[in-house]
Design an enzyme around this catalytic site. Structure first.
Site, PDB file in Angstrom:
ATOM      1  N   LYS A 110      -4.645  -5.059  -5.607  1.00  0.00           N
ATOM      2  CA  LYS A 110      -5.492  -3.795  -6.468  1.00  0.00           C
ATOM      3  C   LYS A 110      -6.523  -4.670  -7.460  1.00  0.00           C
ATOM      4  O   LYS A 110      -6.343  -5.955  -7.807  1.00  0.00           O
ATOM      5  CB  LYS A 110      -4.634  -3.015  -7.393  1.00  0.00           C
ATOM      6  CG  LYS A 110      -3.728  -2.000  -6.457  1.00  0.00           C
ATOM      7  CD  LYS A 110      -2.869  -0.996  -7.317  1.00  0.00           C
ATOM      8  CE  LYS A 110      -2.099  -0.219  -6.559  1.00  0.00           C
ATOM      9  NZ  LYS A 110      -1.274   0.796  -7.303  1.00  0.00           N
ATOM     10  N   TYR A 166      -3.825   7.989  -1.124  1.00  0.00           N
ATOM     11  CA  TYR A 166      -3.260   8.674  -2.248  1.00  0.00           C
ATOM     12  C   TYR A 166      -3.068  10.106  -2.293  1.00  0.00           C
ATOM     13  O   TYR A 166      -3.221  10.974  -3.286  1.00  0.00           O
ATOM     14  CB  TYR A 166      -3.769   8.162  -3.696  1.00  0.00           C
ATOM     15  CG  TYR A 166      -3.233   6.839  -3.955  1.00  0.00           C
ATOM     16  CD1 TYR A 166      -2.155   6.378  -3.714  1.00  0.00           C
ATOM     17  CD2 TYR A 166      -4.126   5.857  -4.594  1.00  0.00           C
ATOM     18  CE1 TYR A 166      -1.742   5.071  -3.984  1.00  0.00           C
ATOM     19  CE2 TYR A 166      -3.908   4.749  -4.799  1.00  0.00           C
ATOM     20  CZ  TYR A 166      -2.684   4.056  -4.613  1.00  0.00           C
ATOM     21  OH  TYR A 166      -2.340   2.832  -4.881  1.00  0.00           O
ATOM     22  N   PHE A 224      -4.098  12.595 -13.144  1.00  0.00           N
ATOM     23  CA  PHE A 224      -4.570  11.263 -13.379  1.00  0.00           C
ATOM     24  C   PHE A 224      -5.171  10.428 -12.229  1.00  0.00           C
ATOM     25  O   PHE A 224      -5.510   9.427 -11.841  1.00  0.00           O
ATOM     26  CB  PHE A 224      -3.363  10.063 -13.353  1.00  0.00           C
ATOM     27  CG  PHE A 224      -2.353  10.223 -12.534  1.00  0.00           C
ATOM     28  CD1 PHE A 224      -2.349   9.625 -11.361  1.00  0.00           C
ATOM     29  CD2 PHE A 224      -0.996  11.186 -12.909  1.00  0.00           C
ATOM     30  CE1 PHE A 224      -1.462   9.436 -10.285  1.00  0.00           C
ATOM     31  CE2 PHE A 224      -0.111  10.966 -12.037  1.00  0.00           C
ATOM     32  CZ  PHE A 224      -0.330  10.314 -10.614  1.00  0.00           C
ATOM     33  N   ARG A 253       9.490  -3.866  -1.068  1.00  0.00           N
ATOM     34  CA  ARG A 253       9.416  -2.927  -2.195  1.00  0.00           C
ATOM     35  C   ARG A 253      10.228  -3.710  -3.443  1.00  0.00           C
ATOM     36  O   ARG A 253       9.951  -3.581  -4.735  1.00  0.00           O
ATOM     37  CB  ARG A 253      10.095  -1.460  -1.940  1.00  0.00           C
ATOM     38  CG  ARG A 253       9.040  -0.892  -1.167  1.00  0.00           C
ATOM     39  CD  ARG A 253       7.817  -0.132  -2.105  1.00  0.00           C
ATOM     40  NE  ARG A 253       8.151   0.516  -3.130  1.00  0.00           N
ATOM     41  CZ  ARG A 253       7.088   1.306  -3.697  1.00  0.00           C
ATOM     42  NH1 ARG A 253       5.897   1.529  -3.479  1.00  0.00           N
ATOM     43  NH2 ARG A 253       7.505   2.383  -4.732  1.00  0.00           N
ATOM     44  N   THR A 272       7.084   1.475  -9.920  1.00  0.00           N
ATOM     45  CA  THR A 272       5.843   1.858 -10.230  1.00  0.00           C
ATOM     46  C   THR A 272       5.409   1.453 -11.561  1.00  0.00           C
ATOM     47  O   THR A 272       4.288   0.644 -12.021  1.00  0.00           O
ATOM     48  CB  THR A 272       5.421   3.117  -9.974  1.00  0.00           C
ATOM     49  OG1 THR A 272       5.877   3.731  -8.754  1.00  0.00           O
ATOM     50  CG2 THR A 272       4.082   3.497 -10.096  1.00  0.00           C
ATOM     51  N   ARG A 327       5.397  -6.724 -10.141  1.00  0.00           N
ATOM     52  CA  ARG A 327       5.404  -6.164 -11.388  1.00  0.00           C
ATOM     53  C   ARG A 327       5.979  -6.461 -12.466  1.00  0.00           C
ATOM     54  O   ARG A 327       5.342  -6.329 -13.763  1.00  0.00           O
ATOM     55  CB  ARG A 327       5.347  -4.486 -11.034  1.00  0.00           C
ATOM     56  CG  ARG A 327       4.427  -3.922  -9.944  1.00  0.00           C
ATOM     57  CD  ARG A 327       4.896  -2.758  -9.207  1.00  0.00           C
ATOM     58  NE  ARG A 327       3.855  -1.767  -8.445  1.00  0.00           N
ATOM     59  CZ  ARG A 327       4.120  -1.072  -7.808  1.00  0.00           C
ATOM     60  NH1 ARG A 327       5.095  -0.512  -7.610  1.00  0.00           N
ATOM     61  NH2 ARG A 327       2.952  -0.256  -7.031  1.00  0.00           N
ATOM     62  N   ASN A 353      -0.881  -1.558 -11.766  1.00  0.00           N
ATOM     63  CA  ASN A 353       0.315  -2.217 -11.514  1.00  0.00           C
ATOM     64  C   ASN A 353       0.145  -3.405 -10.223  1.00  0.00           C
ATOM     65  O   ASN A 353       1.105  -3.470  -9.566  1.00  0.00           O
ATOM     66  CB  ASN A 353       1.515  -1.062 -11.102  1.00  0.00           C
ATOM     67  CG  ASN A 353       0.992  -0.271  -9.988  1.00  0.00           C
ATOM     68  OD1 ASN A 353       0.222  -0.350  -9.449  1.00  0.00           O
ATOM     69  ND2 ASN A 353       1.673   0.652 -10.148  1.00  0.00           N
ATOM     70  N   HIS A 383      -0.282  -2.145  -4.137  1.00  0.00           N
ATOM     71  CA  HIS A 383       0.604  -1.305  -3.427  1.00  0.00           C
ATOM     72  C   HIS A 383       1.524  -1.977  -2.463  1.00  0.00           C
ATOM     73  O   HIS A 383       1.087  -2.749  -1.864  1.00  0.00           O
ATOM     74  CB  HIS A 383      -0.784  -0.306  -2.758  1.00  0.00           C
ATOM     75  CG  HIS A 383      -0.166   0.345  -1.755  1.00  0.00           C
ATOM     76  ND1 HIS A 383       0.742   1.711  -2.204  1.00  0.00           N
ATOM     77  CD2 HIS A 383       0.087   0.456  -0.423  1.00  0.00           C
ATOM     78  CE1 HIS A 383       1.009   2.460  -0.831  1.00  0.00           C
ATOM     79  NE2 HIS A 383       0.853   1.681   0.099  1.00  0.00           N
ATOM     80  N   GLU A 402      -0.350   3.888   7.296  1.00  0.00           N
ATOM     81  CA  GLU A 402      -1.214   3.211   6.164  1.00  0.00           C
ATOM     82  C   GLU A 402      -1.701   1.659   6.857  1.00  0.00           C
ATOM     83  O   GLU A 402      -2.983   1.405   6.805  1.00  0.00           O
ATOM     84  CB  GLU A 402      -0.241   2.578   5.047  1.00  0.00           C
ATOM     85  CG  GLU A 402      -0.052   3.753   3.982  1.00  0.00           C
ATOM     86  CD  GLU A 402       0.897   3.491   2.989  1.00  0.00           C
ATOM     87  OE1 GLU A 402       1.395   2.383   3.070  1.00  0.00           O
ATOM     88  OE2 GLU A 402       1.291   4.300   2.261  1.00  0.00           O
TER      89      GLU A 402
HETATM   90  P1  IDP Z   1       3.979   3.081  -6.076  1.00  0.00           P
HETATM   91  O1  IDP Z   1       2.763   2.515  -6.015  1.00  0.00           O
HETATM   92  O2  IDP Z   1       5.083   2.389  -6.890  1.00  0.00           O
HETATM   93  O3  IDP Z   1       4.402   3.598  -4.645  1.00  0.00           O
HETATM   94  P2  IDP Z   1       3.316   6.019  -6.321  1.00  0.00           P
HETATM   95  O4  IDP Z   1       4.028   6.815  -7.195  1.00  0.00           O
HETATM   96  O5  IDP Z   1       2.973   6.090  -4.697  1.00  0.00           O
HETATM   97  O6  IDP Z   1       3.812   4.550  -6.888  1.00  0.00           O
HETATM   98  O7  IDP Z   1       1.783   5.921  -6.919  1.00  0.00           O
HETATM   99  C1  IDP Z   1       0.773   5.338  -6.389  1.00  0.00           C
HETATM  100  C2  IDP Z   1      -0.013   4.783  -7.408  1.00  0.00           C
HETATM  101  O8  IDP Z   1      -0.757   5.664  -8.394  1.00  0.00           O
HETATM  102  C3  IDP Z   1       0.684   3.983  -8.543  1.00  0.00           C
HETATM  103  O9  IDP Z   1       0.927   2.535  -8.202  1.00  0.00           O
HETATM  104  C4  IDP Z   1      -0.270   3.840  -9.643  1.00  0.00           C
HETATM  105  O10 IDP Z   1      -1.367   2.888  -9.521  1.00  0.00           O
HETATM  106  C5  IDP Z   1      -0.723   5.304  -9.609  1.00  0.00           C
HETATM  107  N1  IDP Z   1       0.080   6.154 -10.555  1.00  0.00           N
HETATM  108  C6  IDP Z   1       1.155   6.686 -10.088  1.00  0.00           C
HETATM  109  N2  IDP Z   1       1.628   7.416 -11.117  1.00  0.00           N
HETATM  110  C7  IDP Z   1       0.717   7.302 -12.154  1.00  0.00           C
HETATM  111  C8  IDP Z   1       0.593   8.168 -13.484  1.00  0.00           C
HETATM  112  O11 IDP Z   1       1.478   8.646 -14.275  1.00  0.00           O
HETATM  113  N3  IDP Z   1      -0.338   7.738 -14.184  1.00  0.00           N
HETATM  114  C9  IDP Z   1      -1.515   6.880 -13.647  1.00  0.00           C
HETATM  115  N4  IDP Z   1      -1.264   6.318 -12.652  1.00  0.00           N
HETATM  116  C10 IDP Z   1      -0.277   6.488 -11.829  1.00  0.00           C
HETATM  117 MG    MG Z   2       3.807   4.791  -3.364  1.00  0.00          MG
END
Ligand code: IDP
Ligand code: MG
Length: 154
Positions: A10, A50, A58, A86, A92, A103, A113, A116, A127
């Site tokens: 990212k 997404y 957000f 993972r 996350t 992370r 973070n 992805h 994907e």
């Molecule tokens: P992941 O990347 O660990 O799979 P996901 O829930 O799929 O997590 O969310 C995708 C991405 O969206 C996260 O990596 C993060 O960058 C962003 N994200 C997720 N939850 C939040 C939030 O509550 N606030 C801001 N950004 C978020």
């Molecule tokens: Mg995800």
């Protein structure tokens, strides 16, 4: 089962000079890079990637972040690679991720973070197909293969 996971390095990782470090972590683990390129993620792509977040408050911020610079995408391959990756990436929220994970070592934020990684076989397939054309994915033999997996795993 051999699987490919879609990794996105990212914008925060590129800005913080962590690209090499991240590629290196997957390489050293014994995973194989089947595809890799730099690209900009357009609106259509971010909204499908997404999709599970488009209605969240957000989302606009997430989109702006993911489009703030190019990203580097990789298809990373190995046996049961999706779950293994993972674990390498961590959960996350960076500040809750175990030390030793990407992370856990490099992120404090929920949003910023670093990477992805696909979270299931079904999502990984969709994907990888979304980000790579067939001719951008390479099936080649690596000489370390016989030392990465035991005979009964190959
Ligand atoms: P992941 O990347 O660990 O799979 P996901 O829930 O799929 O997590 O969310 C995708 C991405 O969206 C996260 O990596 C993060 O960058 C962003 N994200 C997720 N939850 C939040 C939030 O509550 N606030 C801001 N950004 C978020
Ligand atoms: Mg995800």
């Amino acid at each position: 089962m051999v699987q490919k996971s879609l990794i996105i390095v990212k914008p925060d990782a590129l800005q913080r000079n962590l690209l090499g470090e991240i590629v290196s972590r997957f390489e050293r683990k014994g995973l194989k890079i089947a595809g890799m390129k730099m690209m900009a993620i357009d609106d259509v792509m971010i909204e499908s990637h997404y999709e599970h977040h488009v209605d969240k408050p957000f989302f606009e911020g997430l989109k702006k972040y993911m489009q703030s610079s190019p990203v580097v995408v990789m298809a990373v391959e190995g046996y049961e690679a999706i779950d293994a990756i993972r674990l390498i990436v961590g959960p996350t929220k960076g500040r809750e991720a175990d030390a030793g994970s990407i992370r856990g070592d490099f992120a404090m934020s929920v949003q910023y973070n670093i990477v992805h990684a696909s979270d299931s076989a079904e999502n990984a397939e969709a994907e990888v197909a979304r980000f790579f054309k067939d001719d951008e994915l390479f099936d080649y033999r690596k000489v370390d293969f016989d030392y990465i997996y035991g005979e009964d795993e190959r």
